[in-house]
Design a protein around this motif. Sequence first.
Motif, PDB file in Angstrom:
ATOM      1  N   ALA A  28     -29.620 -19.571 -48.094  1.00 29.56           N
ATOM      2  CA  ALA A  28     -29.701 -19.967 -46.743  1.00 29.56           C
ATOM      3  C   ALA A  28     -29.503 -21.472 -46.601  1.00 29.56           C
ATOM      4  CB  ALA A  28     -30.784 -19.429 -46.081  1.00 29.56           C
ATOM      5  N   SER A  29     -30.446 -22.232 -47.584  1.00 28.46           N
ATOM      6  CA  SER A  29     -30.490 -23.558 -47.588  1.00 28.46           C
ATOM      7  C   SER A  29     -29.107 -24.257 -47.772  1.00 28.46           C
ATOM      8  CB  SER A  29     -31.578 -24.093 -48.245  1.00 28.46           C
ATOM      9  OG  SER A  29     -31.490 -25.403 -48.543  1.00 28.46           O
ATOM     10  N   TYR A  30     -28.565 -23.598 -49.022  1.00 29.57           N
ATOM     11  CA  TYR A  30     -27.240 -23.971 -49.352  1.00 29.57           C
ATOM     12  C   TYR A  30     -26.188 -23.847 -48.440  1.00 29.57           C
ATOM     13  CZ  TYR A  30     -22.543 -23.519 -51.736  1.00 29.57           C
ATOM     14  OH  TYR A  30     -21.284 -23.645 -51.757  1.00 29.57           O
ATOM     15  N   PHE A  31     -26.168 -22.712 -47.570  1.00 33.41           N
ATOM     16  CA  PHE A  31     -25.309 -22.568 -46.482  1.00 33.41           C
ATOM     17  C   PHE A  31     -25.586 -23.655 -45.428  1.00 33.41           C
ATOM     18  CE2 PHE A  31     -25.145 -18.034 -48.084  1.00 33.41           C
ATOM     19  CZ  PHE A  31     -23.834 -18.256 -48.532  1.00 33.41           C
ATOM     20  N   GLU A  32     -26.607 -23.809 -45.099  1.00 33.34           N
ATOM     21  CA  GLU A  32     -26.939 -24.916 -44.019  1.00 33.34           C
ATOM     22  C   GLU A  32     -26.340 -26.027 -44.336  1.00 33.34           C
ATOM     23  OE1 GLU A  32     -31.185 -25.428 -42.922  1.00 33.34           O
ATOM     24  OE2 GLU A  32     -30.801 -26.815 -41.411  1.00 33.34           O
ATOM     25  N   LYS A  33     -26.567 -26.606 -45.546  1.00 33.81           N
ATOM     26  CA  LYS A  33     -25.924 -27.944 -46.148  1.00 33.81           C
ATOM     27  C   LYS A  33     -24.481 -27.698 -45.964  1.00 33.81           C
ATOM     28  CE  LYS A  33     -29.577 -29.525 -49.180  1.00 33.81           C
ATOM     29  NZ  LYS A  33     -29.791 -28.267 -49.970  1.00 33.81           N
ATOM     30  N   GLU A  34     -23.937 -26.897 -46.468  1.00 36.63           N
ATOM     31  CA  GLU A  34     -22.464 -26.668 -46.644  1.00 36.63           C
ATOM     32  C   GLU A  34     -21.827 -26.614 -45.355  1.00 36.63           C
ATOM     33  OE1 GLU A  34     -19.916 -26.442 -49.449  1.00 36.63           O
ATOM     34  OE2 GLU A  34     -22.069 -27.485 -50.068  1.00 36.63           O
ATOM     35  N   LEU A  35     -22.456 -25.837 -44.319  1.00 36.34           N
ATOM     36  CA  LEU A  35     -22.047 -25.868 -42.865  1.00 36.34           C
ATOM     37  C   LEU A  35     -22.108 -27.124 -42.075  1.00 36.34           C
ATOM     38  CD1 LEU A  35     -22.611 -22.200 -41.360  1.00 36.34           C
ATOM     39  CD2 LEU A  35     -20.784 -23.087 -42.465  1.00 36.34           C
ATOM     40  N   LYS A  36     -22.871 -28.030 -42.693  1.00 35.81           N
ATOM     41  CA  LYS A  36     -22.767 -29.148 -42.003  1.00 35.81           C
ATOM     42  C   LYS A  36     -21.483 -30.079 -42.465  1.00 35.81           C
ATOM     43  CE  LYS A  36     -27.531 -30.397 -40.764  1.00 35.81           C
ATOM     44  NZ  LYS A  36     -28.614 -30.154 -41.720  1.00 35.81           N
ATOM     45  N   TYR A 297     -27.823 -18.937 -41.006  1.00 37.88           N
ATOM     46  CA  TYR A 297     -27.785 -19.378 -42.318  1.00 37.88           C
ATOM     47  C   TYR A 297     -28.583 -18.309 -43.104  1.00 37.88           C
ATOM     48  CZ  TYR A 297     -27.429 -24.004 -39.754  1.00 37.88           C
ATOM     49  OH  TYR A 297     -27.008 -24.820 -39.257  1.00 37.88           O
ATOM     50  N   VAL A 298     -29.540 -17.887 -42.760  1.00 38.81           N
ATOM     51  CA  VAL A 298     -30.288 -16.796 -43.291  1.00 38.81           C
ATOM     52  C   VAL A 298     -29.523 -15.273 -43.448  1.00 38.81           C
ATOM     53  CG1 VAL A 298     -32.330 -14.814 -43.258  1.00 38.81           C
ATOM     54  CG2 VAL A 298     -32.703 -17.651 -42.756  1.00 38.81           C
ATOM     55  N   ARG A 299     -28.832 -15.009 -42.335  1.00 34.25           N
ATOM     56  CA  ARG A 299     -27.920 -13.970 -42.251  1.00 34.25           C
ATOM     57  C   ARG A 299     -26.831 -13.883 -43.192  1.00 34.25           C
ATOM     58  NH1 ARG A 299     -30.164 -13.557 -36.627  1.00 34.25           N
ATOM     59  NH2 ARG A 299     -31.633 -11.962 -36.943  1.00 34.25           N
ATOM     60  N   MET A 300     -26.025 -15.125 -43.333  1.00 34.01           N
ATOM     61  CA  MET A 300     -25.404 -15.605 -44.153  1.00 34.01           C
ATOM     62  C   MET A 300     -25.752 -15.196 -45.434  1.00 34.01           C
ATOM     63  SD  MET A 300     -23.483 -19.165 -42.838  1.00 34.01           S
ATOM     64  CE  MET A 300     -22.223 -19.248 -44.170  1.00 34.01           C
ATOM     65  N   ALA A 301     -26.797 -15.665 -45.911  1.00 32.02           N
ATOM     66  CA  ALA A 301     -27.525 -15.537 -47.124  1.00 32.02           C
ATOM     67  C   ALA A 301     -27.425 -13.972 -47.439  1.00 32.02           C
ATOM     68  CB  ALA A 301     -28.736 -16.179 -47.390  1.00 32.02           C
ATOM     69  N   LEU A 302     -27.977 -13.164 -46.654  1.00 31.56           N
ATOM     70  CA  LEU A 302     -28.316 -11.816 -46.903  1.00 31.56           C
ATOM     71  C   LEU A 302     -27.016 -11.162 -47.051  1.00 31.56           C
ATOM     72  CD1 LEU A 302     -31.028 -11.116 -44.111  1.00 31.56           C
ATOM     73  CD2 LEU A 302     -31.216 -11.219 -46.668  1.00 31.56           C
ATOM     74  N   LEU A 303     -25.819 -11.566 -46.146  1.00 31.40           N
ATOM     75  CA  LEU A 303     -24.713 -10.876 -46.311  1.00 31.40           C
ATOM     76  C   LEU A 303     -24.102 -11.246 -47.562  1.00 31.40           C
ATOM     77  CD1 LEU A 303     -23.473 -11.332 -42.665  1.00 31.40           C
ATOM     78  CD2 LEU A 303     -23.936  -9.146 -43.915  1.00 31.40           C
ATOM     79  N   ALA A 304     -23.955 -12.397 -47.950  1.00 31.07           N
ATOM     80  CA  ALA A 304     -23.505 -12.797 -49.258  1.00 31.07           C
ATOM     81  C   ALA A 304     -24.272 -11.890 -50.400  1.00 31.07           C
ATOM     82  CB  ALA A 304     -23.345 -14.305 -49.652  1.00 31.07           C
ATOM     83  N   MET A 305     -25.528 -11.991 -50.472  1.00 28.11           N
ATOM     84  CA  MET A 305     -26.325 -11.543 -51.622  1.00 28.11           C
ATOM     85  C   MET A 305     -26.195  -9.911 -51.600  1.00 28.11           C
ATOM     86  SD  MET A 305     -29.628 -13.790 -51.293  1.00 28.11           S
ATOM     87  CE  MET A 305     -30.522 -13.602 -52.517  1.00 28.11           C
ATOM     88  N   VAL A 306     -26.097  -9.222 -50.534  1.00 23.85           N
ATOM     89  CA  VAL A 306     -26.007  -7.792 -50.783  1.00 23.85           C
ATOM     90  C   VAL A 306     -24.333  -7.238 -51.143  1.00 23.85           C
ATOM     91  CG1 VAL A 306     -27.785  -7.058 -49.077  1.00 23.85           C
ATOM     92  CG2 VAL A 306     -25.510  -7.259 -48.207  1.00 23.85           C
ATOM     93  N   MET A 307     -23.587  -8.268 -50.782  1.00 24.70           N
ATOM     94  CA  MET A 307     -22.319  -8.203 -51.367  1.00 24.70           C
ATOM     95  C   MET A 307     -22.131  -8.658 -52.657  1.00 24.70           C
ATOM     96  SD  MET A 307     -19.920  -7.752 -47.765  1.00 24.70           S
ATOM     97  CE  MET A 307     -20.778  -8.092 -46.379  1.00 24.70           C
ATOM     98  N   GLY A 308     -22.960  -9.247 -53.332  1.00 25.24           N
ATOM     99  CA  GLY A 308     -22.948  -9.582 -54.532  1.00 25.24           C
ATOM    100  C   GLY A 308     -22.575 -10.902 -54.989  1.00 25.24           C
ATOM    101  N   LYS A 309     -22.415 -11.705 -54.137  1.00 26.28           N
ATOM    102  CA  LYS A 309     -21.897 -12.996 -54.250  1.00 26.28           C
ATOM    103  C   LYS A 309     -23.098 -14.125 -54.322  1.00 26.28           C
ATOM    104  CE  LYS A 309     -17.934 -12.326 -53.506  1.00 26.28           C
ATOM    105  NZ  LYS A 309     -16.712 -12.315 -54.548  1.00 26.28           N
ATOM    106  N   THR A 310     -23.073 -15.075 -55.273  1.00 25.51           N
ATOM    107  CA  THR A 310     -23.960 -15.978 -55.802  1.00 25.51           C
ATOM    108  C   THR A 310     -23.613 -17.243 -55.256  1.00 25.51           C
ATOM    109  OG1 THR A 310     -23.389 -15.997 -57.952  1.00 25.51           O
ATOM    110  CG2 THR A 310     -25.285 -14.751 -57.636  1.00 25.51           C
ATOM    111  N   VAL A 311     -24.604 -18.295 -54.943  1.00 26.34           N
ATOM    112  CA  VAL A 311     -23.978 -19.773 -54.926  1.00 26.34           C
ATOM    113  C   VAL A 311     -24.867 -20.707 -55.752  1.00 26.34           C
ATOM    114  CG1 VAL A 311     -23.946 -19.284 -52.568  1.00 26.34           C
ATOM    115  CG2 VAL A 311     -26.155 -19.948 -53.217  1.00 26.34           C
ATOM    116  N   LYS A 312     -24.259 -21.977 -56.023  1.00 25.81           N
ATOM    117  CA  LYS A 312     -24.754 -22.658 -56.937  1.00 25.81           C
ATOM    118  C   LYS A 312     -26.537 -22.878 -56.698  1.00 25.81           C
ATOM    119  CE  LYS A 312     -21.350 -25.116 -55.973  1.00 25.81           C
ATOM    120  NZ  LYS A 312     -20.403 -26.123 -55.516  1.00 25.81           N
TER     121      LYS A 312
END
Lengths: 312, 451
Positions: A28-36, A297-312
């Motif tokens: 979630a924190s990664y998405f928060e930074k990216e969306l800035k 951000y948190v819901r982005m994290a959950l959606l990405a994770m349950v659909m098998g995506k990882t971030v740096k």
Amino acid sequence: MTTSLKGKDILHGNQFTKKDIDAIIKTASYFEKELKKKDQVSLLKGKILATLFYEPSTRTRLSFETAMQRLGGGVVSMGSVESSSVAKGESLADTVRTVAQYADAIVIRHPKIGSAKEAADAVSIPVLNAGDGAGQHPTQALLDIYTIKKELGSLNHLKICLTGDLKNGRTVHALVEVLSLFGAKIYLVSPEILRMPVEIIARLREKGMEVLETSDLKEACQKSDLVYMTRIQKERFTDLSEYEKVKGIYVINEGLLKGLHKTIVILHPLPRVDEISPAVDEYSGAAYFRQVRNGVYVRMALLAMVMGKTVK
Amino acid sequence: MAKTYDVIIKNGLVVTGTKIQKTDIGIKGEKIAAIQSSLPDKEVGRVIEASGKYVMPGVIDVHTHPVYEDDMGGLAVTAAHGGTTTLIHYAYAKPGMKLVDTLHRFKDEGLKKSCLDFAIHGALFDPANQVEEIPKAFRLGVTSFKMFMTYAKLKWMTDDYWLAAAMDLIGANGGLAMVHAENGLVTDYFEDRSLKKREDPKKVFVKTRPDYLEAEAIFRAITIATVTHCPLYVVHLSTAKGVVPVQRAREEGQVVYAESCPQYLSLTDRDLQKKGPLAKIGPPLRFDSDRFALWQAIRGGIIDVIASDHAPKAKKIDDPFFEAAYGSAQAETMLSVAYDEGINSGWIGPCQLVRLLSENPAKIFGFYPKKGTILKGSDADLVLFDPTEIQEIRQKKLHSGAPYTVYEGRKCLGKPVLTMQRGKIVVENGEMKGSPGSGKFLSTKIKKVKC
């Protein structure tokens, strides 16, 4: 980062490990930074999320739909219950089975406790519970956890006061499960008829959590790092005179704040009615509006994770 | 039967400089007629439901420049969309121009074009030839005058002799001197030195205008104001060092007000490096340490006012940096950015924001309690603000003539949803409902107040 949530459903606050929470917060924190920096993080391009809301919601629904679109995916949603085949008597299982033909994940809100699990059992794609009656609301709990981490800097060994409607408050039910992973001590303050269900308290204590029930909000707040206020939910009362009896018992106001240490953080899942007096908004620890922003951000994290995506 | 109220705003969280309370507001004609909960809404022209929203006094933006991409009409439109209800414009008396003629021209343009109430400051670009007209300006209702202590090469700078002469007259007439405080000769020297060395003007922009030069000019302005017995207002304070002389003068009991702007409270030189000419403003964007010191000064009550310094220039990101004009469009985004940066970061609360944006400006310039607060009998100048709505700032959604915003893509939590002036809705859900020329001209009257 490895995701442990790939292909899983998000149904209940007690399903997560500490490692899961850590991964969700980091993502979630990664998405928060990216969306800035940009509008979209196209991790879920081509994926479709279906949102099924059998109960009214604006915040949660918009937050999920925004999250999916920020990830580059698409959203299909059931209009209203009246205009869908649910009105023709279709069972929940049949509805989700049909929807699963089009979508890669489902978000569901339903007035019946256990409905999200029922839906999840009927299909193989991930199902995310956006509130099942007075049951659970795990994504709200996770956004609360993310907010708590941001406001207090840590999740370990916190002292947290939960107050308001602890019987019907599904957010609180999910939140305490997650908090139990981090050695939290909780104070529960509620009117007698709105106490947290005993089976939840028993489970928390079994997990080693220190749980104290009290009727003294001030004393509990004095001992806490954070107070989590919830609305007494009028719509869950069958007898309105009962509602009238309890609605104003626990209120956070200036008078209460004066007796507290200056760093206490105040959260509320919103909408609030009168349980936090407007004057409290002036106080810098009033974090309930800031909380709103973290949902996406948190819901982005959950959606990405349950659909098998990882971030740096 | 006669209507009891023309408009009722129901269940809002009404914010003034001192408190927040959930209540209703009844409006009759141009005025607030009642503030109490559960106002009966029968026989009412319109009921506006405001549950969960803040109802704040309309923003009074005391620092705007209506001479670039927005004229006095356009500036009022863009400002109204951001929750502003009153503007104080700078009337530019450039070298060779008469002050009183200029003030008349701006006043006439405003009366014709502005959908918001407005007042005027005199901006003296050539005090040597303009100070003698200062007493006449007071009769027109203009009582505050700005001078530049910088821009020497542009020939806009006022030297100490004429600062003293102007302040002497302004003070004697009961007015307010305002200064853009930077040491203009030293900044020019640094700029020339940097040009000779062929340095990248963007990279060294902030270095050629260091914080000490702002602090020095503020100290000098305060000194001259003290010995001429003139109240002083420091516009767009931008540095940590600049706070010091203001604080000292206050402690000594002098009448010195200080203003900062959303850009100095939210952006830094890093943004300038990314956005180049678009973020070129004077004084320059500084560093996080300055930004934080400004918020601290706000908390400590040393900075009294947040204003926009709205100066929308026609610039593009790939324009040559050195030649690019100073200034940026800020009026429409001011409330949202100040709210997001100030309140959502925990620096201040809604009451203090109202003091900075409405109440203090109204007190300093003599509009209070008619404007700048929510009291029975005050003008119904209001903004409804939704603290839970997330808005994304995009130039194409804004209403300034400037072809860019320095906040492009910034997501602000909280959004103004309705602006009302004297009981009439000017903007609702992004739609302009006001009309050019409906704004009134306001005379300023300088009050020595404790903000």
